[in-house]
Design a protein around this motif. Sequence first.
Motif, PDB file in Angstrom:
ATOM      1  N   PHE A  45     -30.026 -17.615  -5.276  1.00  0.00           N
ATOM      2  CA  PHE A  45     -30.030 -17.867  -6.682  1.00  0.00           C
ATOM      3  C   PHE A  45     -31.271 -18.341  -7.136  1.00  0.00           C
ATOM      4  O   PHE A  45     -31.867 -19.344  -6.461  1.00  0.00           O
ATOM      5  N   ARG A  46     -31.677 -17.993  -8.286  1.00  0.00           N
ATOM      6  CA  ARG A  46     -33.087 -18.434  -8.864  1.00  0.00           C
ATOM      7  C   ARG A  46     -32.727 -18.699 -10.430  1.00  0.00           C
ATOM      8  O   ARG A  46     -32.070 -17.795 -11.021  1.00  0.00           O
ATOM      9  N   ILE A  47     -33.441 -19.742 -10.845  1.00  0.00           N
ATOM     10  CA  ILE A  47     -33.529 -19.919 -12.479  1.00  0.00           C
ATOM     11  C   ILE A  47     -34.706 -19.491 -12.761  1.00  0.00           C
ATOM     12  O   ILE A  47     -35.833 -19.556 -12.278  1.00  0.00           O
ATOM     13  N   TYR A  48     -34.577 -18.531 -13.877  1.00  0.00           N
ATOM     14  CA  TYR A  48     -35.733 -17.990 -14.578  1.00  0.00           C
ATOM     15  C   TYR A  48     -36.195 -18.695 -15.272  1.00  0.00           C
ATOM     16  O   TYR A  48     -35.464 -19.362 -16.466  1.00  0.00           O
ATOM     17  N   ASP A  49     -37.678 -18.996 -15.392  1.00  0.00           N
ATOM     18  CA  ASP A  49     -38.334 -19.808 -16.638  1.00  0.00           C
ATOM     19  C   ASP A  49     -38.488 -18.951 -17.985  1.00  0.00           C
ATOM     20  O   ASP A  49     -38.080 -19.602 -19.062  1.00  0.00           O
ATOM     21  N   LYS A  50     -38.970 -17.548 -17.878  1.00  0.00           N
ATOM     22  CA  LYS A  50     -38.845 -17.106 -19.237  1.00  0.00           C
ATOM     23  C   LYS A  50     -38.084 -15.659 -18.984  1.00  0.00           C
ATOM     24  O   LYS A  50     -38.381 -14.779 -18.173  1.00  0.00           O
ATOM     25  N   GLY A  51     -37.409 -15.525 -19.992  1.00  0.00           N
ATOM     26  CA  GLY A  51     -36.481 -14.375 -19.841  1.00  0.00           C
ATOM     27  C   GLY A  51     -35.747 -13.896 -18.686  1.00  0.00           C
ATOM     28  O   GLY A  51     -36.143 -14.770 -17.705  1.00  0.00           O
TER      29      GLY A  51
ATOM     30  N   THR B 292     -24.047 -15.060 -18.955  1.00  0.00           N
ATOM     31  CA  THR B 292     -24.941 -15.435 -18.411  1.00  0.00           C
ATOM     32  C   THR B 292     -24.630 -16.409 -17.223  1.00  0.00           C
ATOM     33  O   THR B 292     -23.778 -17.326 -17.582  1.00  0.00           O
ATOM     34  N   ILE B 293     -25.160 -16.214 -16.045  1.00  0.00           N
ATOM     35  CA  ILE B 293     -24.705 -16.999 -14.745  1.00  0.00           C
ATOM     36  C   ILE B 293     -25.776 -18.061 -14.591  1.00  0.00           C
ATOM     37  O   ILE B 293     -26.980 -17.749 -14.601  1.00  0.00           O
ATOM     38  N   ARG B 294     -25.590 -19.346 -14.731  1.00  0.00           N
ATOM     39  CA  ARG B 294     -26.479 -20.526 -14.616  1.00  0.00           C
ATOM     40  C   ARG B 294     -26.553 -21.393 -13.502  1.00  0.00           C
ATOM     41  O   ARG B 294     -27.130 -22.347 -13.589  1.00  0.00           O
ATOM     42  N   SER B 295     -25.647 -21.021 -12.567  1.00  0.00           N
ATOM     43  CA  SER B 295     -25.621 -21.924 -11.311  1.00  0.00           C
ATOM     44  C   SER B 295     -25.137 -21.021 -10.193  1.00  0.00           C
ATOM     45  O   SER B 295     -24.353 -20.019 -10.238  1.00  0.00           O
ATOM     46  N   GLU B 296     -25.211 -21.669  -9.074  1.00  0.00           N
ATOM     47  CA  GLU B 296     -24.702 -20.917  -7.802  1.00  0.00           C
ATOM     48  C   GLU B 296     -23.357 -21.032  -7.809  1.00  0.00           C
ATOM     49  O   GLU B 296     -22.704 -19.928  -7.357  1.00  0.00           O
ATOM     50  N   LYS B 297     -22.769 -22.031  -8.271  1.00  0.00           N
ATOM     51  CA  LYS B 297     -21.157 -22.166  -8.441  1.00  0.00           C
ATOM     52  C   LYS B 297     -20.610 -21.235  -8.991  1.00  0.00           C
ATOM     53  O   LYS B 297     -19.651 -20.174  -8.847  1.00  0.00           O
ATOM     54  N   GLN B 298     -21.258 -20.775 -10.086  1.00  0.00           N
ATOM     55  CA  GLN B 298     -21.022 -19.675 -11.334  1.00  0.00           C
ATOM     56  C   GLN B 298     -20.967 -18.381 -10.561  1.00  0.00           C
ATOM     57  O   GLN B 298     -20.337 -17.453 -10.882  1.00  0.00           O
ATOM     58  N   LEU B 299     -22.061 -18.260  -9.941  1.00  0.00           N
ATOM     59  CA  LEU B 299     -22.498 -17.008  -9.323  1.00  0.00           C
ATOM     60  C   LEU B 299     -21.370 -16.673  -8.140  1.00  0.00           C
ATOM     61  O   LEU B 299     -20.753 -15.638  -7.981  1.00  0.00           O
ATOM     62  N   TYR B 300     -21.083 -17.704  -7.501  1.00  0.00           N
ATOM     63  CA  TYR B 300     -19.943 -17.657  -6.412  1.00  0.00           C
ATOM     64  C   TYR B 300     -18.650 -17.158  -7.215  1.00  0.00           C
ATOM     65  O   TYR B 300     -17.949 -16.256  -6.648  1.00  0.00           O
ATOM     66  N   ASP B 301     -18.259 -17.872  -8.282  1.00  0.00           N
ATOM     67  CA  ASP B 301     -16.855 -17.623  -8.803  1.00  0.00           C
ATOM     68  C   ASP B 301     -16.815 -16.209  -9.442  1.00  0.00           C
ATOM     69  O   ASP B 301     -15.823 -15.607  -9.519  1.00  0.00           O
ATOM     70  N   GLU B 302     -17.998 -15.946 -10.076  1.00  0.00           N
ATOM     71  CA  GLU B 302     -17.940 -14.429 -10.776  1.00  0.00           C
ATOM     72  C   GLU B 302     -18.036 -13.454  -9.724  1.00  0.00           C
ATOM     73  O   GLU B 302     -17.249 -12.476  -9.946  1.00  0.00           O
TER      74      GLU B 302
END
Length: 178
Positions: free
Chosen positions: A2-8, A114-124
């Motif tokens: 999982f990676r947080i994107y800075d721009k777009g 929008t998925i904002r965390s590793e946990k949310q990615l796992y749950d989705e």
Amino acid sequence: MFRIYDKGGGYYSITMNTYRRLPLFNDPELRQALRDAMRTVKELLPFQTHAFVLLPDHIHWILSIEDDELSKRIGLIKALTTKFYGKQPSEDRTKGYKNARRHSIWQPRFYEKTIRSEKQLYDETLYIYTNPVHHGHCKKVGDWPWSSFHRDVRLGVVPESWAHISMDKKTTVRREDR
């Protein structure tokens, strides 16, 4: 990873429904047209698929992109699926649908989260892979052929034990391997 994107860009959970929720994806030609459309769009506007499941009347998809052109990708996938399929599966479109020159494979629009965390990615991801079981299309996650689940098990992204997830009578997720 999982990676947080800075721009777009970012991770998104997408749902796209067929017109009137008809079971159009029971047609192997339409499934192939969708596959071809996704490959074509991926070459034009790159994305990474993290989870995908195709049901008779809708798809669930987790993807990540590095720009802000999610809607463009979805629109192209819908248009190219229709083009590659080459036929209208349903002639019962409403007058408004015909006047707007909409095709009868897809409902207009799509649902995006929008998925904002590793946990949310796992749950989705868990939600997507259990969706065919939830809708009664199969008894266990591993039984459904039209998903990226088997790929993810091979790659070690999700545990093989998820193949045994089923639903009890209360439609809650239950793992039989516990």
